[in-house]
Design an enzyme around this catalytic site. Structure first.
Site, PDB file in Angstrom:
ATOM      1  N   LYS A 117       6.646  -4.057 -10.757  1.00 43.94           N
ATOM      2  CA  LYS A 117       7.319  -3.427  -9.620  1.00 43.94           C
ATOM      3  C   LYS A 117       8.342  -2.442 -10.123  1.00 43.94           C
ATOM      4  O   LYS A 117       9.045  -2.685 -11.119  1.00 43.94           O
ATOM      5  CB  LYS A 117       8.029  -4.469  -8.755  1.00 43.94           C
ATOM      6  N   ASP A 123       5.277   2.355  -1.980  1.00 41.85           N
ATOM      7  CA  ASP A 123       5.806   1.117  -1.420  1.00 41.85           C
ATOM      8  C   ASP A 123       6.860   1.520  -0.393  1.00 41.85           C
ATOM      9  O   ASP A 123       6.942   2.702  -0.016  1.00 41.85           O
ATOM     10  CB  ASP A 123       6.387   0.234  -2.531  1.00 41.85           C
ATOM     11  N   SER A 133      -3.062   4.137   1.241  1.00 41.62           N
ATOM     12  CA  SER A 133      -3.679   2.813   1.128  1.00 41.62           C
ATOM     13  C   SER A 133      -3.718   2.060   2.450  1.00 41.62           C
ATOM     14  O   SER A 133      -4.221   0.930   2.496  1.00 41.62           O
ATOM     15  CB  SER A 133      -2.918   1.976   0.093  1.00 41.62           C
ATOM     16  N   THR A 189      -5.880  -1.422   3.252  1.00 37.89           N
ATOM     17  CA  THR A 189      -5.073  -2.604   3.556  1.00 37.89           C
ATOM     18  C   THR A 189      -5.465  -3.184   4.902  1.00 37.89           C
ATOM     19  O   THR A 189      -5.652  -4.403   5.053  1.00 37.89           O
ATOM     20  CB  THR A 189      -3.576  -2.261   3.546  1.00 37.89           C
ATOM     21  N   LEU A 212       3.969  -1.846  14.339  1.00 36.94           N
ATOM     22  CA  LEU A 212       2.906  -0.873  14.586  1.00 36.94           C
ATOM     23  C   LEU A 212       3.086   0.355  13.704  1.00 36.94           C
ATOM     24  O   LEU A 212       3.079   1.490  14.164  1.00 36.94           O
ATOM     25  CB  LEU A 212       2.874  -0.477  16.073  1.00 36.94           C
ATOM     26  N   VAL A 239      -0.636   0.409   9.115  1.00 37.16           N
ATOM     27  CA  VAL A 239      -1.569  -0.708   9.004  1.00 37.16           C
ATOM     28  C   VAL A 239      -1.676  -1.453  10.330  1.00 37.16           C
ATOM     29  O   VAL A 239      -2.777  -1.748  10.811  1.00 37.16           O
ATOM     30  CB  VAL A 239      -1.139  -1.667   7.877  1.00 37.16           C
ATOM     31  N   ARG A 296       7.079   3.698  18.757  1.00 35.23           N
ATOM     32  CA  ARG A 296       5.731   3.323  18.325  1.00 35.23           C
ATOM     33  C   ARG A 296       4.958   2.579  19.418  1.00 35.23           C
ATOM     34  O   ARG A 296       3.886   2.031  19.153  1.00 35.23           O
ATOM     35  CB  ARG A 296       5.816   2.458  17.073  1.00 35.23           C
ATOM     36  N   ALA A 346       5.007  -6.133   9.438  1.00 34.80           N
ATOM     37  CA  ALA A 346       6.248  -5.422   9.112  1.00 34.80           C
ATOM     38  C   ALA A 346       7.023  -6.166   8.041  1.00 34.80           C
ATOM     39  O   ALA A 346       6.550  -6.310   6.922  1.00 34.80           O
ATOM     40  CB  ALA A 346       7.076  -5.234  10.390  1.00 34.80           C
ATOM     41  N   ALA A 382       2.166  -8.305   6.045  1.00 34.64           N
ATOM     42  CA  ALA A 382       3.571  -8.262   5.632  1.00 34.64           C
ATOM     43  C   ALA A 382       3.770  -9.134   4.392  1.00 34.64           C
ATOM     44  O   ALA A 382       3.268 -10.262   4.333  1.00 34.64           O
ATOM     45  CB  ALA A 382       4.467  -8.735   6.767  1.00 34.64           C
TER      46      ALA A 382
END
Length: 355
Positions: free
Chosen positions: A85, A126, A157, A161, A192, A195, A219, A248, A270
């Site tokens: 990371k 990320d 991605s 995902t 929302l 993904v 959203r 989320a 998440a």
């Protein structure tokens, strides 16, 4: 500097990380951390998180926790990679400077540190970073994944995902919900973003009954289009539905929230949904199937690694992503046969793979 953190705990693993490097960026003076949790199965992979932290030590703690989770995620996804990371721990007093012209300098500082691992670590988008940021990082290192397709990468991605989440929902539908068709089921979507919206579109098209929420009221438009019931974030988790889908923030499943659940299963992308491992047992005792997020959320890394590091075609990568459902199904079946929470079965498998 390189630290020896033999006694630094993480949320996922009690073993020390293999290596941690921390620098103050030469251009910006901001603290950049790369934590390599494991390279037991191959070079480490893990996203680049950019956000303000109260202290740089808080950013270090995040890097350690998230890199350990990535080791487990990669192993359970069948990848020949370990977990790492990047965390850019922005100083809150100057963080706003790095959303504008100084952004490129910040990302160049990230590239400098990633490149010092000489191929032993690849990063990607990320929280707080994007595919476009990976293009900028890619000017200083070849170890940046998920650049836009126009820049030679595999792109956003979010699609892979979401595909992995949908495959996971199918596994839970089959193994936990008696194979009932999607159109007869109800779901509560928490978040929302890209993904969550893609998952919601799929469920709505299948005729599922939806409840939805997001901390950002702007959203709401997709939910209105689906005919979903809009609710407050604090109420969505305890909605009377078959499946809750957290898309989320993490840390939402706690000893305080588990007793309020009215769903049969929790399946979402998440990260770090549990506040602590013992909460998995509380869910199991309550009869709620919690699908480990380390399995459910792996579609993005599976696709990016397959395409960018191993030369897979988009079609081949898609098949690997959809295999997420089979992998989760195996965890659920084995956990049920042992009478244990799926988390423990997933952890057992990861330990076996890591040796």
């Amino acid at each position: 500097m390189t630290l020896n953190l033999d006694h630094t705990p993480t949320a996922v693993a009690t073993r020390p990380p293999e290596e941690v490097r921390i620098v103050r960026g030469a251009r910006t003076g901001q603290v950049v951390v790369v934590a390599i949790d494991s390279t037991r199965l191959g070079p480490a992979i893990g996203g680049c998180r950019v956000r303000a932290y109260p202290t740089w030590q808080d950013g270090l703690a995040d890097a350690l926790r998230l890199s350990a989770a990535m080791t487990e995620k990669a192993a359970l996804a069948g990848l020949a990679h370990g977990g790492g990371k990047t965390v850019v721990a922005l100083d809150p007093a100057t963080a706003a400077e790095f959303t504008g012209p100084r952004r490129a300098d910040l990302l160049a500082d990230v590239a400098d540190l990633v490149e010092t691992f000489d191929g032993g670590y690849h990063t990607g988008p990320d929280v707080g970073s994007s595919p476009e940021d990976m293009t900028t990082i890619g000017r200083g290192t070849t170890r940046a994944l998920c650049r836009p397709v126009s820049a030679g990468g595999s792109g956003d991605s979010s699609g892979p995902t979401a595909a992995g989440v949908i495959a996971s929902i199918e596994a839970v539908r089959h193994h936990v919900l008696g194979g009932r068709p999607l159109g007869s089921l109800s779901f509560s979507l928490l978040g929302l973003g890209h993904v969550g919206t893609l998952v919601g579109e799929h469920l709505a098209a299948a005729g599922a009954r939806l409840t939805a929420t997001d901390v950002d009221p702007s959203r709401r438009a997709p939910a209105d289009r689906w005919g979903a019931t809009w609710t407050e974030p604090g109420e969505a988790l305890s909605a009377d539905v078959d499946v809750v889908v957290p898309c989320a923030v993490g840390g939402i499943l706690t000893p305080a929230t588990v007793p309020t659940l009215r769903c049969r299963a929790v399946v979402g992308p998440a990260n770090n949904q549990l506040d602590a491992d013992p909460t998995a047992d509380l869910l199991h005792d309550r009869g709620v199937c919690w699908a480990p997020d380390t399995v459910v959320s792996a579609g993005g890394i599976v696709s990016a690694v397959a395409r960018e590091l191993h030369g897979a075609t988009p079609e081949e990568a898609d098949l690997l992503v959809r295999d997420t459902g089979r992998r989760l199904g195996e965890v659920l079946v084995a956990a049920a046969s042992r009478g244990t929470a799926p988390l423990h079965e997933a952890r057992r498998r990861a330990r076996d793979l890591l040796g």
